[in-house]
Motif scaffolding. Structure first.
Motif, PDB file in Angstrom:
ATOM      1  N   PHE A 134      23.606 -63.068   4.555  1.00  0.00           N
ATOM      2  CA  PHE A 134      23.834 -63.042   2.914  1.00  0.00           C
ATOM      3  C   PHE A 134      23.085 -64.228   2.369  1.00  0.00           C
ATOM      4  O   PHE A 134      22.954 -65.182   2.715  1.00  0.00           O
ATOM      5  CB  PHE A 134      25.146 -63.079   2.530  1.00  0.00           C
ATOM      6  N   HIS A 155      21.546 -61.787  -5.172  1.00  0.00           N
ATOM      7  CA  HIS A 155      21.814 -61.947  -3.825  1.00  0.00           C
ATOM      8  C   HIS A 155      21.620 -60.512  -3.240  1.00  0.00           C
ATOM      9  O   HIS A 155      20.979 -59.605  -3.838  1.00  0.00           O
ATOM     10  CB  HIS A 155      23.178 -62.002  -3.766  1.00  0.00           C
ATOM     11  N   TRP A 184      21.889 -58.947   1.258  1.00  0.00           N
ATOM     12  CA  TRP A 184      22.675 -58.823   2.667  1.00  0.00           C
ATOM     13  C   TRP A 184      22.117 -57.899   3.606  1.00  0.00           C
ATOM     14  O   TRP A 184      21.462 -57.018   2.808  1.00  0.00           O
ATOM     15  CB  TRP A 184      24.026 -58.927   2.481  1.00  0.00           C
TER      16      TRP A 184
END
Length: 177
Positions: free
Chosen positions: A89, A112, A114
């Motif tokens: 992540f 973000h 991941w």
């Protein structure tokens, strides 16, 4: 005046609460996605409707070397739990390597992404607060794979309070399961 499903008056600070117990069967989705493949790959185990809008929960089956694009949520906070696999992540400027039984909290407003870093399918449990994220997954599943690109992803994400920032860690925007 605002009323809940049982006919009780709600004050301005109160919100409807869930009043029914729900269960989720293995390999089943409680949300009827338009594209049945979505229900196999990202089954929704608790819908926004189930939780009176407070939460949605998913079981994400993730192919090796795949994951979502870099993005930011303006509506949802997310919590991920790793039942199986190895995932990386990236949140803001930090990188987190998660293995089985580890979890991560991603508050809204933090860019973000991941990815499953393993060589086999991995699994994540995703909780989104508030609920409703199943509608984003549903709309995403309606886009034919050959039409998915950064422009289309930006468009769909914007409708659900997200901003597309960049490509995924590995490969293309969209991988078939």
């Amino acid at each position: 005046m605002v009323w809940d499903r049982l006919g009780n008056t709600l004050l301005a600070w109160q919100k409807p609460v869930a009043t029914e117990v729900v269960t989720a069967k293995p390999d089943a989705s409680r949300f009827a996605y338009a594209n049945p493949q979505q229900g196999r790959v990202w089954p929704c185990k608790l819908t926004s409707e189930d939780s009176a809008g407070t939460l949605s929960i998913f079981e994400l089956h993730t192919l090796p070397k795949s994951g979502p694009v870099r993005h930011v949520h303006h509506r949802e906070d997310e919590w991920y739990y790793v039942p199986s696999g190895n995932f990386v992540f990236e949140a803001g400027d930090n990188k987190y390597n998660l293995q089985q039984s580890e979890s991560i909290w991603l508050p809204r407003g933090i860019p973000h992404l991941w990815a499953n870093t393993g060589d086999s399918e991995g699994k994540l449990i995703l909780a989104c607060q508030p609920g409703g994220f199943e509608k984003f997954f549903d709309e995403l599943g309606k886009v034919p794979a050959d039409q998915m690109n950064a422009s289309k992803m930006t468009e769909v994400m914007a409708k659900y309070g997200m901003k597309y920032i960049g490509p995924p860690l590995f490969g293309s925007l969209y991988k078939e399961h």
